[in-house]
Scaffold this motif. Sequence first.
Motif, PDB file in Angstrom:
ATOM      1  N   THR A  15      -9.085  11.765 -15.814  1.00  0.00           N
ATOM      2  CA  THR A  15      -7.991  11.046 -16.485  1.00  0.00           C
ATOM      3  C   THR A  15      -6.784  10.942 -15.552  1.00  0.00           C
ATOM      4  O   THR A  15      -6.087   9.931 -15.553  1.00  0.00           O
ATOM      5  CB  THR A  15      -7.562  11.762 -17.785  1.00  0.00           C
ATOM      6  N   ILE A  16      -6.592  11.983 -14.737  1.00  0.00           N
ATOM      7  CA  ILE A  16      -5.478  11.971 -13.787  1.00  0.00           C
ATOM      8  C   ILE A  16      -5.631  10.825 -12.793  1.00  0.00           C
ATOM      9  O   ILE A  16      -4.677  10.119 -12.478  1.00  0.00           O
ATOM     10  CB  ILE A  16      -5.376  13.337 -13.072  1.00  0.00           C
ATOM     11  N   LEU A  17      -6.873  10.611 -12.328  1.00  0.00           N
ATOM     12  CA  LEU A  17      -7.127   9.508 -11.396  1.00  0.00           C
ATOM     13  C   LEU A  17      -6.870   8.156 -12.058  1.00  0.00           C
ATOM     14  O   LEU A  17      -6.312   7.251 -11.430  1.00  0.00           O
ATOM     15  CB  LEU A  17      -8.569   9.569 -10.892  1.00  0.00           C
ATOM     16  N   LEU A  18      -7.284   8.010 -13.309  1.00  0.00           N
ATOM     17  CA  LEU A  18      -7.050   6.752 -14.038  1.00  0.00           C
ATOM     18  C   LEU A  18      -5.559   6.447 -14.119  1.00  0.00           C
ATOM     19  O   LEU A  18      -5.125   5.319 -13.877  1.00  0.00           O
ATOM     20  CB  LEU A  18      -7.612   6.854 -15.466  1.00  0.00           C
ATOM     21  N   VAL A  19      -4.781   7.479 -14.464  1.00  0.00           N
ATOM     22  CA  VAL A  19      -3.331   7.301 -14.563  1.00  0.00           C
ATOM     23  C   VAL A  19      -2.738   6.942 -13.199  1.00  0.00           C
ATOM     24  O   VAL A  19      -1.954   6.001 -13.067  1.00  0.00           O
ATOM     25  CB  VAL A  19      -2.660   8.580 -15.124  1.00  0.00           C
ATOM     26  N   GLY A  20      -3.140   7.676 -12.166  1.00  0.00           N
ATOM     27  CA  GLY A  20      -2.607   7.441 -10.823  1.00  0.00           C
ATOM     28  C   GLY A  20      -2.932   6.048 -10.302  1.00  0.00           C
ATOM     29  O   GLY A  20      -2.060   5.348  -9.777  1.00  0.00           O
ATOM     30  N   LEU A  21      -4.194   5.634 -10.450  1.00  0.00           N
ATOM     31  CA  LEU A  21      -4.596   4.302  -9.974  1.00  0.00           C
ATOM     32  C   LEU A  21      -3.860   3.216 -10.748  1.00  0.00           C
ATOM     33  O   LEU A  21      -3.400   2.224 -10.171  1.00  0.00           O
ATOM     34  CB  LEU A  21      -6.106   4.114 -10.123  1.00  0.00           C
ATOM     35  N   GLY A  22      -3.741   3.404 -12.053  1.00  0.00           N
ATOM     36  CA  GLY A  22      -3.004   2.441 -12.873  1.00  0.00           C
ATOM     37  C   GLY A  22      -1.556   2.334 -12.431  1.00  0.00           C
ATOM     38  O   GLY A  22      -1.015   1.233 -12.271  1.00  0.00           O
ATOM     39  N   ALA A  23      -0.921   3.496 -12.211  1.00  0.00           N
ATOM     40  CA  ALA A  23       0.482   3.506 -11.788  1.00  0.00           C
ATOM     41  C   ALA A  23       0.653   2.807 -10.447  1.00  0.00           C
ATOM     42  O   ALA A  23       1.630   2.079 -10.229  1.00  0.00           O
ATOM     43  CB  ALA A  23       0.996   4.937 -11.713  1.00  0.00           C
ATOM     44  N   LEU A  78       0.834  -1.207   0.000  1.00  0.00           N
ATOM     45  CA  LEU A  78       0.000   0.000   0.000  1.00  0.00           C
ATOM     46  C   LEU A  78       0.868   1.257   0.000  1.00  0.00           C
ATOM     47  O   LEU A  78       0.534   2.251  -0.645  1.00  0.00           O
ATOM     48  CB  LEU A  78      -0.942  -0.002   1.208  1.00  0.00           C
ATOM     49  N   ALA A  79       1.987   1.208   0.723  1.00  0.00           N
ATOM     50  CA  ALA A  79       2.897   2.354   0.742  1.00  0.00           C
ATOM     51  C   ALA A  79       3.477   2.588  -0.658  1.00  0.00           C
ATOM     52  O   ALA A  79       3.495   3.721  -1.158  1.00  0.00           O
ATOM     53  CB  ALA A  79       4.019   2.117   1.754  1.00  0.00           C
ATOM     54  N   VAL A  80       3.912   1.497  -1.307  1.00  0.00           N
ATOM     55  CA  VAL A  80       4.447   1.603  -2.674  1.00  0.00           C
ATOM     56  C   VAL A  80       3.375   2.152  -3.618  1.00  0.00           C
ATOM     57  O   VAL A  80       3.608   3.091  -4.381  1.00  0.00           O
ATOM     58  CB  VAL A  80       4.954   0.228  -3.177  1.00  0.00           C
ATOM     59  N   GLY A  81       2.169   1.586  -3.516  1.00  0.00           N
ATOM     60  CA  GLY A  81       1.075   1.986  -4.403  1.00  0.00           C
ATOM     61  C   GLY A  81       0.682   3.444  -4.242  1.00  0.00           C
ATOM     62  O   GLY A  81       0.488   4.154  -5.228  1.00  0.00           O
ATOM     63  N   SER A  82       0.603   3.915  -2.997  1.00  0.00           N
ATOM     64  CA  SER A  82       0.147   5.294  -2.810  1.00  0.00           C
ATOM     65  C   SER A  82       1.186   6.308  -3.290  1.00  0.00           C
ATOM     66  O   SER A  82       0.834   7.334  -3.854  1.00  0.00           O
ATOM     67  CB  SER A  82      -0.249   5.546  -1.350  1.00  0.00           C
ATOM     68  N   PHE A  83       2.464   5.999  -3.112  1.00  0.00           N
ATOM     69  CA  PHE A  83       3.493   6.911  -3.637  1.00  0.00           C
ATOM     70  C   PHE A  83       3.580   6.810  -5.164  1.00  0.00           C
ATOM     71  O   PHE A  83       3.854   7.807  -5.842  1.00  0.00           O
ATOM     72  CB  PHE A  83       4.854   6.625  -2.993  1.00  0.00           C
ATOM     73  N   ILE A 135       9.168   5.797  -1.368  1.00  0.00           N
ATOM     74  CA  ILE A 135       9.676   6.856  -2.244  1.00  0.00           C
ATOM     75  C   ILE A 135      10.467   6.250  -3.408  1.00  0.00           C
ATOM     76  O   ILE A 135      10.301   6.634  -4.556  1.00  0.00           O
ATOM     77  CB  ILE A 135      10.585   7.852  -1.476  1.00  0.00           C
ATOM     78  N   GLY A 136      11.337   5.281  -3.109  1.00  0.00           N
ATOM     79  CA  GLY A 136      12.213   4.710  -4.140  1.00  0.00           C
ATOM     80  C   GLY A 136      11.451   3.829  -5.116  1.00  0.00           C
ATOM     81  O   GLY A 136      11.333   4.156  -6.304  1.00  0.00           O
ATOM     82  N   THR A 137      10.934   2.698  -4.631  1.00  0.00           N
ATOM     83  CA  THR A 137      10.226   1.754  -5.501  1.00  0.00           C
ATOM     84  C   THR A 137       8.887   2.325  -5.964  1.00  0.00           C
ATOM     85  O   THR A 137       8.491   2.144  -7.114  1.00  0.00           O
ATOM     86  CB  THR A 137       9.994   0.429  -4.749  1.00  0.00           C
ATOM     87  N   GLY A 138       8.202   3.031  -5.060  1.00  0.00           N
ATOM     88  CA  GLY A 138       6.882   3.566  -5.398  1.00  0.00           C
ATOM     89  C   GLY A 138       6.963   4.807  -6.256  1.00  0.00           C
ATOM     90  O   GLY A 138       6.665   4.765  -7.452  1.00  0.00           O
ATOM     91  N   PHE A 139       7.402   5.928  -5.644  1.00  0.00           N
ATOM     92  CA  PHE A 139       7.361   7.201  -6.366  1.00  0.00           C
ATOM     93  C   PHE A 139       8.282   7.207  -7.587  1.00  0.00           C
ATOM     94  O   PHE A 139       7.826   7.398  -8.716  1.00  0.00           O
ATOM     95  CB  PHE A 139       7.703   8.369  -5.439  1.00  0.00           C
ATOM     96  N   PHE A 140       9.593   6.987  -7.371  1.00  0.00           N
ATOM     97  CA  PHE A 140      10.522   7.102  -8.503  1.00  0.00           C
ATOM     98  C   PHE A 140      10.371   5.957  -9.500  1.00  0.00           C
ATOM     99  O   PHE A 140      10.572   6.136 -10.700  1.00  0.00           O
ATOM    100  CB  PHE A 140      11.968   7.243  -8.027  1.00  0.00           C
ATOM    101  N   LEU A 173       2.581  -4.422  -8.504  1.00  0.00           N
ATOM    102  CA  LEU A 173       2.927  -5.652  -9.233  1.00  0.00           C
ATOM    103  C   LEU A 173       4.448  -5.776  -9.370  1.00  0.00           C
ATOM    104  O   LEU A 173       5.032  -6.843  -9.133  1.00  0.00           O
ATOM    105  CB  LEU A 173       2.260  -5.639 -10.610  1.00  0.00           C
ATOM    106  N   ARG A 174       5.107  -4.659  -9.727  1.00  0.00           N
ATOM    107  CA  ARG A 174       6.576  -4.658  -9.857  1.00  0.00           C
ATOM    108  C   ARG A 174       7.225  -4.986  -8.511  1.00  0.00           C
ATOM    109  O   ARG A 174       8.160  -5.784  -8.439  1.00  0.00           O
ATOM    110  CB  ARG A 174       7.054  -3.291 -10.369  1.00  0.00           C
ATOM    111  N   TYR A 175       6.713  -4.378  -7.439  1.00  0.00           N
ATOM    112  CA  TYR A 175       7.263  -4.626  -6.107  1.00  0.00           C
ATOM    113  C   TYR A 175       7.148  -6.102  -5.725  1.00  0.00           C
ATOM    114  O   TYR A 175       8.128  -6.709  -5.258  1.00  0.00           O
ATOM    115  CB  TYR A 175       6.529  -3.733  -5.095  1.00  0.00           C
ATOM    116  N   GLN A 176       5.970  -6.685  -5.966  1.00  0.00           N
ATOM    117  CA  GLN A 176       5.764  -8.097  -5.595  1.00  0.00           C
ATOM    118  C   GLN A 176       6.659  -9.025  -6.428  1.00  0.00           C
ATOM    119  O   GLN A 176       7.234  -9.971  -5.903  1.00  0.00           O
ATOM    120  CB  GLN A 176       4.292  -8.498  -5.764  1.00  0.00           C
ATOM    121  N   LEU A 177       6.778  -8.742  -7.708  1.00  0.00           N
ATOM    122  CA  LEU A 177       7.633  -9.576  -8.565  1.00  0.00           C
ATOM    123  C   LEU A 177       9.100  -9.457  -8.152  1.00  0.00           C
ATOM    124  O   LEU A 177       9.833 -10.444  -8.137  1.00  0.00           O
ATOM    125  CB  LEU A 177       7.463  -9.181 -10.038  1.00  0.00           C
ATOM    126  N   THR A 178       9.525  -8.228  -7.820  1.00  0.00           N
ATOM    127  CA  THR A 178      10.912  -8.027  -7.399  1.00  0.00           C
ATOM    128  C   THR A 178      11.195  -8.781  -6.108  1.00  0.00           C
ATOM    129  O   THR A 178      12.278  -9.325  -5.922  1.00  0.00           O
ATOM    130  CB  THR A 178      11.204  -6.524  -7.215  1.00  0.00           C
TER     131      THR A 178
END
Lengths: 135, 115
Positions: free
Chosen positions: B2-10, A7-12, A69-74, B16-21
């Motif tokens: 559109t900003i919300l769509l981009v933000g939620l997608g990101a 959630l921290a990664v996602g929100s940033f 900040i690192g994994t999430g924001f950047f 997903l990237r964090y979990q895979l890493t």
Amino acid sequence: MKIKESLAVGSFAFFGGILRYLIGLVLNQPTGFPYGTLCVNLIGAFCLPFLMRYIVARLHLSDQLALAIGTGFFGAFTTFSSFSVDAIRLVNQQQWSAFAWYVGISMVGGVLLSLLADYWAVKLTHNPEEQEVSQ
Amino acid sequence: MTILLVGLGAALGAILRYQLTRIGNHIASEFPLMTFLINLTGSFCLGWLTGSQLSQPVTLFLGVGVLGGYTTFSTLNSELSQLWFRRRYHIFFGYWLLTYGLGLLVAAAGFYAGL
């Protein structure tokens, strides 16, 4: 699963992605050179290593905040997929010199900025005078 | 909107990237395999998405949002820098050239697959 960290990664990442989109709106030209993507990628290439190897230690950030900040924001602020697809678009439009500049600057500039950030972070951390000032 | 769509997608893409890493951390290798695979799969998918010319909200959510958040340029270069400082020059050049070479190739492949 590490729900809290996710959630921290996602929100940033929410804000990182939006900032990338807004900079792209201002700087990217639909049929021209992707200045926006290049700009966010180069900024991120410098800021991420500098953050992880200097700011985190200097400001005593928690692991979770550093991750956010690192994994999430950047991580979300910068993008590789837009880079590669933008480059292919330049090929399709036969803008060969724009393609070469874009790929060249991204490839070489990105890694040089990360090296510079790491080098600078190490130098600041091991500089006794700098540590004196911070006390 | 559109900003919300981009933000939620990101946000989704980055999680997903964090979990895979995290899964990738169990693989003992100096080659940053997970970031490598993430950037290549993301490039293919964005190529496909661009080629198939879906509606603008879908492209913004999936392309700019999810795939933009999923793939990363900063981690790629940070990992390259670490390889350089640890004097793993073979892995450095392999990772650098393979990421860009294959990245452009799969983006083009995705684009033509989506047409």
